[in-house]
Design an enzyme around this catalytic site. Structure first.
Site, PDB file in Angstrom:
ATOM      1  N   GLY A  77       0.714  -1.075   0.044  1.00 55.97           N
ATOM      2  CA  GLY A  77      -0.016  -0.179   0.005  1.00 55.97           C
ATOM      3  C   GLY A  77       0.774   1.176  -0.004  1.00 55.97           C
ATOM      4  O   GLY A  77       1.536   1.400   0.848  1.00 55.97           O
ATOM      5  N   GLY A  93      -0.216   4.299   0.051  1.00 54.16           N
ATOM      6  CA  GLY A  93      -0.883   5.416   0.631  1.00 54.16           C
ATOM      7  C   GLY A  93      -0.156   6.433   1.589  1.00 54.16           C
ATOM      8  O   GLY A  93       1.308   6.257   1.480  1.00 54.16           O
ATOM      9  N   GLU A 107     -18.063  18.426   2.342  1.00 52.97           N
ATOM     10  CA  GLU A 107     -17.201  18.993   1.135  1.00 52.97           C
ATOM     11  C   GLU A 107     -18.058  18.939  -0.127  1.00 52.97           C
ATOM     12  O   GLU A 107     -18.183  19.699  -1.069  1.00 52.97           O
ATOM     13  CB  GLU A 107     -15.962  18.539   1.097  1.00 52.97           C
ATOM     14  CG  GLU A 107     -15.222  19.077   2.297  1.00 52.97           C
ATOM     15  CD  GLU A 107     -13.825  18.331   2.310  1.00 52.97           C
ATOM     16  OE1 GLU A 107     -12.999  19.065   3.210  1.00 52.97           O
ATOM     17  OE2 GLU A 107     -13.578  17.187   2.105  1.00 52.97           O
TER      18      GLU A 107
END
Lengths: 427, 427
Positions: free
Chosen positions: B14, B16, B174
């Site tokens: 991963g 991220g 948002e």
């Protein structure tokens, strides 16, 4: 929108260079306009290859059609697919069953890539006409390097690192040059098992030279500029087969996992819709004023029209030609509405030919002057930034190019798929 | 790459925020690192909603992982999908059958949106975790206005112009604020049959307030800022049904053609891979030093780990927490390799919470100071530009935001599909 106050309804099908220019030049005319496109965006096709080769983002070369025309209260933008025309009833037929009546019809529906009777090649050799085409090709190019990195068999690795571009026109030349730069400038040092500089980029052209719209000396310059970038240019050899293993050209098989089709286009089916006579590529044979024989109220322009110069040469399928035609028919429509009846023939003015080879070289033919090399490249870049729409995209593209020019890094190196993934299952 | 010269192999799954930070902070350590991701890009998820709402282009918030790590000769980047872990054999199992041995394993595999037992809602209420999710949601939002423009039935038109966002966390807030701005600032004047300002944007939150990570006064401010933008905020009502017609919440049916899921996430299957104990959201219950019980050589960090603060509160699933954990385990690995054996527990340092509501308002909670309003919005913007990687994307995002702020126009309003079209058939 009140039909009584502006009775003449112009329907423009296709918001490419031709359709948009016609719409723009009808500003102030006593008409209402409906512009129909199956995409929500106008696409700057001359730079599409830069999206396919990770130099530009999709949104840098595409604009919502509605946004471009939002100040034109006489214009209605319609997102939809046209499936036919009823010339007798003067109606455009839509996929959803709607029929849109017109007084004047402008067909500016462009072209698609074509495989000349070999549609079965498409899965192996995608062409480049839409944003989706560009992201598909981008994914294939980037995945080829990824798969080569994990391939242990040397022969299969070699096939993964062989890129074949079919067609030596401007798009083929630009693709080949940029893929070579990607392999040689951008990607080295990022992989641990392969040397991306060993990638082969092969440009296959059936004719005797690349960029046949230019003079032979410029074709020769382009060829040598490509070779300096590491591209192998194969001339005078036609491709006879594309499949999952590679291509066959000139009787010879080349194992290659990434093939891009830049060889041929066919017009949209506008000729079929009209039952009009067409050339071999499906383009409508138009009258000198760009109308269809027997239908002075129907104009066909751009890549879907077959137009010849007074010298009998075909007008090329390029953006400036489409724009000139859009401008011309807008003038004709305006003159007619003022009661004029004279038929002004369209005359193509060749403003010049430009093509680029990587980020250092280009060829330009303005007629009165021909330029090769770095100055031509800068002129090419300035001209293309100038022709982009709006300050926003000009700044953005200028920034992207400046970055590539100075760092070699390209910002849009994304492998994306079409569909979203399935969600995780909570426990 | 010679195993003898750097025997300790760290595999990071991963790329991220957590995995990348761990890799970065292992610079100079006597290890070789393999970082595996099924995507070729690191994604700046805090701004993903801006791609979904046409403010930013995909390439502005994503970077090729290889490019970020190209100067790290100790790091090999692998594009591939992990399907399991063999903790006894110390191997990571790949989809293609390969097994990658490790000495130390870092699982930083993140989370996906989850429907809490209602996966059948997904086709109607897509969530937002990947670039593909974002372009899917962008397409749906834009197509809703296009279809409304062509819809003649007032009720069906109303459903087309109703946008439901489920979940009142930062992403939901948002999204709702930006969709309202799109309808009120960006799109008016572009349509002829509808007034986009009549669009309804409904934010549904099961809890008693939006932005529950903030203090109640800031939640109240966010609610009123949303309402000023035209968003209807529905609190304390759970959604009991999503389908093609709309949503049912609080027993009431709301016809809506565009629904977005921002309500829940589930961890990646790391816990299943390890057979480790997990919380309800599937997150691995880790030890205080972020290792897995019984496996000091396996670390789990970020959204896929369940970590608590010394006060017993769960560490939130946000980028700064993942980065701190990545930094922490890199320090632990380095200390161990130097022969240390002390277990340093991870301590989360809350650097503050930020959330934005449209292009004028935001809420910030730095602990020692809380800010609402326009100054908070500017701080939010500067912070996010600061956290982007590289000058190139900082300039590009700053330009995009400046443009939206001054003109209201958004540059990435593209409706694109996943697959390329079929080619034209030549005659």
């Amino acid at each position: 929108m009140d039909p009584a106050s502006s009775p003449h309804h112009v329907v423009v099908v296709g918001a490419g260079f031709g359709g948009l220019e016609a719409t723009r030049n009808l500003t102030g005319a006593p008409v209402r306009i409906t512009i129909i496109d199956r995409r929500n965006h106008h696409l700057f096709q001359p730079l599409l290859y830069q999206v396919a080769t990770t130099s530009l983002a999709t949104s840098e070369i595409a604009w919502p059609i509605r946004q471009l025309l939002r100040n034109r209260e006489d214009v209605t933008t319609l997102l939809g697919t046209v499936t036919g025309v009823d010339p007798a009833g003067k109606r455009v037929l839509m996929e959803d069953g709607e029929a849109i009546p017109y007084d004047t019809l402008v067909l500016a529906t462009g072209a698609r890539h074509a495989y000349f009777g070999h549609d079965e090649w498409e899965p192996y050799a995608p062409g480049l006409k839409t944003l989706e085409d560009a992201t598909t090709i981008r994914r294939r190019i980037l995945m080829a390097f990824e798969k080569a990195e994990r391939e242990t068999d040397p022969e299969r690795r070699r096939a993964r690192l062989t890129f074949v571009i079919i067609g030596g026109g401007p798009t083929g030349v630009e693709l080949a040059g940029t893929i070579a730069e990607l392999a040689h400038d951008t990607l080295p040092r990022e992989f641990r098992n392969i040397d991306t500089r060993e990638a082969r980029v092969v440009l296959i052209e059936a004719g005797e030279r690349v960029l046949s719209a230019f003079v032979p000396a410029q074709s020769a310059y382009a060829k040598s500029a490509l070779e300096k970038l590491g591209v192998e240019v194969e001339l005078g050899r036609a491709v006879s087969e594309c499949n999952a293993q590679g291509v066959v050209y000139g009787g010879q098989h080349l194992p290659a996992k990434t093939i891009i089709w830049a060889a041929g286009v066919a017009a949209s089916p506008a000729a079929e819709w009209l039952g009009a006579s067409a050339d071999r590529a499906g383009r409508v044979m138009v009258e000198p004023d760009l109308t269809v024989a027997g239908h002075p109220e129907i104009f066909v322009i751009g890549d879907t029209a077959h137009v010849t110069t007074p010298e009998g040469k075909p007008v090329p399928g390029v953006a400036p030609a489409a724009k000139q035609q859009g401008w011309h028919i807008a003038a004709t429509i305006k003159a007619r509405l003022k009661g004029g009846s004279s038929v002004r023939p369209f005359r193509y003015k060749n403003d010049g030919n430009l093509a680029t080879i990587g980020k250092r070289a280009a060829v330009i033919d303005f007629g009165w002057i021909k330029l090769n090399g770095r100055i031509a490249w800068w002129l090419w870049g300035l001209a293309h930034i100038y022709f982009l729409i709006g300050l926003r995209n000009r700044l953005s593209v200028a920034l992207s190019w400046l970055w590539i020019y100075t760092t070699g890094q390209r910002s849009a190196r994304l492998i994306t798929q079409g569909s979203a993934q399935t969600p995780a299952k909570p426990k």
